[in-house]
Design an enzyme around this catalytic site. Sequence first.
Site, PDB file in Angstrom:
ATOM      1  N   ARG A   1     -14.769 -13.059  -7.849  1.00 56.33           N
ATOM      2  CA  ARG A   1     -15.755 -12.178  -7.028  1.00 56.33           C
ATOM      3  C   ARG A   1     -17.224 -12.220  -7.331  1.00 56.33           C
ATOM      4  NH1 ARG A   1     -17.372  -6.937  -6.380  1.00 56.33           N
ATOM      5  NH2 ARG A   1     -17.663  -6.109  -4.466  1.00 56.33           N
TER       6      ARG A   1
ATOM      7  N   LYS B   1     -16.980   2.817  11.526  1.00 57.62           N
ATOM      8  CA  LYS B   1     -17.577   1.479  12.377  1.00 57.62           C
ATOM      9  C   LYS B   1     -18.467   1.848  13.257  1.00 57.62           C
ATOM     10  CE  LYS B   1     -15.184  -1.370   9.427  1.00 57.62           C
ATOM     11  NZ  LYS B   1     -14.775  -0.273   8.650  1.00 57.62           N
TER      12      LYS B   1
ATOM     13  N   TYR C   1     -20.611  -0.089  16.836  1.00 59.08           N
ATOM     14  CA  TYR C   1     -21.250  -0.865  17.846  1.00 59.08           C
ATOM     15  C   TYR C   1     -22.197  -0.396  18.396  1.00 59.08           C
ATOM     16  CZ  TYR C   1     -17.081  -4.153  17.215  1.00 59.08           C
ATOM     17  OH  TYR C   1     -16.162  -4.772  16.622  1.00 59.08           O
TER      18      TYR C   1
ATOM     19  N   ASP D   1     -28.141  -2.696  19.181  1.00 63.69           N
ATOM     20  CA  ASP D   1     -28.097  -3.965  18.441  1.00 63.69           C
ATOM     21  C   ASP D   1     -29.571  -4.504  18.154  1.00 63.69           C
ATOM     22  OD1 ASP D   1     -25.407  -3.815  17.740  1.00 63.69           O
ATOM     23  OD2 ASP D   1     -24.732  -5.377  19.391  1.00 63.69           O
TER      24      ASP D   1
ATOM     25  N   GLY E   1     -42.122  15.179  36.885  1.00 63.41           N
ATOM     26  CA  GLY E   1     -42.704  16.204  37.657  1.00 63.41           C
ATOM     27  C   GLY E   1     -43.108  15.494  38.667  1.00 63.41           C
TER      28      GLY E   1
END
Length: 257
Positions: free
Chosen positions: A3, A36, A38, A68, A131
């Site tokens: 990793r 999460k 979107y 986005d 207005g």
Amino acid sequence: IERFDLEYETLKAIHPGLIYVQLKGFGSSGPYSSYKSYDMVAQAAAGAFSVTGELGGGPLLPGPTTGDSGTGMQAGMAILAAYIQRLRTGKGQHIELSMQEAMTYFMRTRIAFGANWGEQACPRLGNLMGGAPTGLYPCKGDGPNDFAYVIVVTDRHWDQLCLAIDRPDMVVDERFATGEKRAMHGAELFEEITPWTLEHEKYEVMRILGEASVPCSAVLDTRDLYRDPHLVERGFVKSVEHPELGQVPLLGFPTRM
């Protein structure tokens, strides 16, 4: 599989001039940081739904998808600022953007004039924001978007509007003598102006008022955009060859350099 640590501090040690950008729905800290997101989630979290809709009605999903692209544009500006700093100092930056926070930038006018420093919620005003006689007016034609939007901010705008629609009598009408009085008699003003707009198509309303220096636009729909004479003449509408569809019109990018 090994990793690799791609966190900013690790990469900064290798390249101190690194400009590292991190975008998340709710940012990297705080109680929502793992949630999460979107586009429309960010807009809901920034208040955009709450100010969209008719007076007395419920919240509505906004049409433009600014969550986005709007966050991305702000990220682009931040990258440019960091790059300029790096040219001067040699040092990079860790830039972080929360989509929720980025969207509050686009709420600035409603928040400034309707929130009273957070003491109240801005109301939904439909087409009434600004207005009288600012508003949306029906125009000649039976299409769903045969309307024009007119903004009258100053007394000069008001005088120019009255002359442009051949109603000089309204300039001296005591009911409409000041902005405050025009707001009080908004329904009457709408009834006075609408017969004129109904005699003209939306582009003609835009031309007449625009040439009279009254801020106004026809309500363009997504079909109109591809045929708008102004956008076409400026080259914003471009034709691109598609392998299956042939020549396809596309809308361009607003920045010109």
